[in-house]
Scaffold this active site. Structure first.
Site, short mmCIF file in Angstrom:
data_model
loop_
_atom_site.label_atom_id
_atom_site.label_comp_id
_atom_site.label_asym_id
_atom_site.label_seq_id
_atom_site.Cartn_x
_atom_site.Cartn_y
_atom_site.Cartn_z
CG HIS A 205 43.44 49.30 38.34
ND1 HIS A 205 42.60 48.37 37.77
CD2 HIS A 205 43.49 49.01 39.66
CE1 HIS A 205 42.17 47.55 38.71
NE2 HIS A 205 42.69 47.90 39.86
S1 FES Z 1 42.87 49.65 34.36
FE1 FES Z 1 42.67 48.00 35.68
S2 FES Z 1 40.92 47.05 34.98
FE2 FES Z 1 41.14 48.68 33.62
#
Ligand code: FES
Length: 240
Positions: A205
């Site tokens: 993410h």
């Molecule tokens: S940014 Fe979501 S799991 Fe690492």
């Protein structure tokens, strides 16, 4: 009752004795009906019952019926106390042994303890590189930082950080940063030497960590976790 006395047969003696016993209760003056040699307290209705001999179970001090049991009270008490005390000590010792064995059976065995630690040879990791090890089923990052990285991380303003922590509080030796390779957002494994801050980047993410493992950008809320470790010598680190 009188009709019973007159009845012949094998039970006649018992009927007779019963009659006499009851009569003596009803008429206190009827003592002459008891056998002359019968001692006081004789149970007339149960004369066929043999009283067992308990002599084998009695203490020698109280075997003699002519002797008062009061004389041996102290020695018998001392023996009872001794037996009680000895039994208690043995019982407590046995209980302690059982509890100790039970508790130690739940502690980790030597092979499990050995797996809980990892020893890493630091000379195998060149400066500026990060190596990943498997430790307790998780990735472990060990990074040999450059002088520039050390200086950069030491100079970061804590006010800029989401999870404020000084670099010196995250390392034992500034040359080495040792963190768990588990993103604090949802648990992905970040990529080393990547991201906007040159530390670690989680592609799931888009979380960016610096080379101290601190979160700088993206959804992750916390810095990468620093496990317990120690340096037994200059060339070795033991994690766990
Ligand atoms: S940014 Fe979501 S799991 Fe690492």
């Amino acid at each position: 009752m009188m009709s019973s006395v007159l009845r012949p047969g094998v039970f006649s003696p018992y009927y007779q004795v019963t009659k006499q016993g009851v009569k003596s209760l009803v008429f206190p003056g009827a003592k002459e009906l008891l056998p002359a040699a019968a001692p006081a307290g004789t149970r007339l209705a149960h004369t066929d019952i043999k009283i067992p001999d308990f002599s084998d179970y009695r203490r020698p001090e109280v075997l003699d019926p002519q002797k008062s049991s009061q004389e041996s009270t102290e020695s018998r008490k001392a023996f009872s106390y001794l037996m009680t005390g000895a039994t208690t000590v043995i019982g407590v010792y046995a209980a302690k042994t059982v509890v100790t064995q039970f508790v130690s059976s739940m502690s980790a065995s030597a092979d499990v303890l050995a797996l809980s630690k990892i020893e890493i040879k630091l000379s195998d990791i060149p400066e500026g590189k990060n190596m990943t090890f498997k430790w307790r089923g998780k990735p472990l990052f060990v990074r040999h930082r450059t002088e520039k990285e050390i200086a950069t991380e030491a100079g970061v303003n804590l006010g800029e950080l989401r999870d404020p922590q000084h670099d010196k509080d995250r390392v034992l030796n500034p040359k080495w940063i040792i963190v768990l390779g588990v993103c604090t957002h949802l648990g992905c494994v970040p990529i080393a030497n990547a991201g906007d801050y040159g530390g670690y980047y989680c592609p799931c993410h888009g979380s960016h960590y610096d080379s101290s493992g601190r979160i700088r950008k993206g959804p992750a809320p916390l810095n990468l976790e620093v496990p317990y470790y120690e340096f037994p010598d200059e060339e070795t680190v033991i994690v766990g």
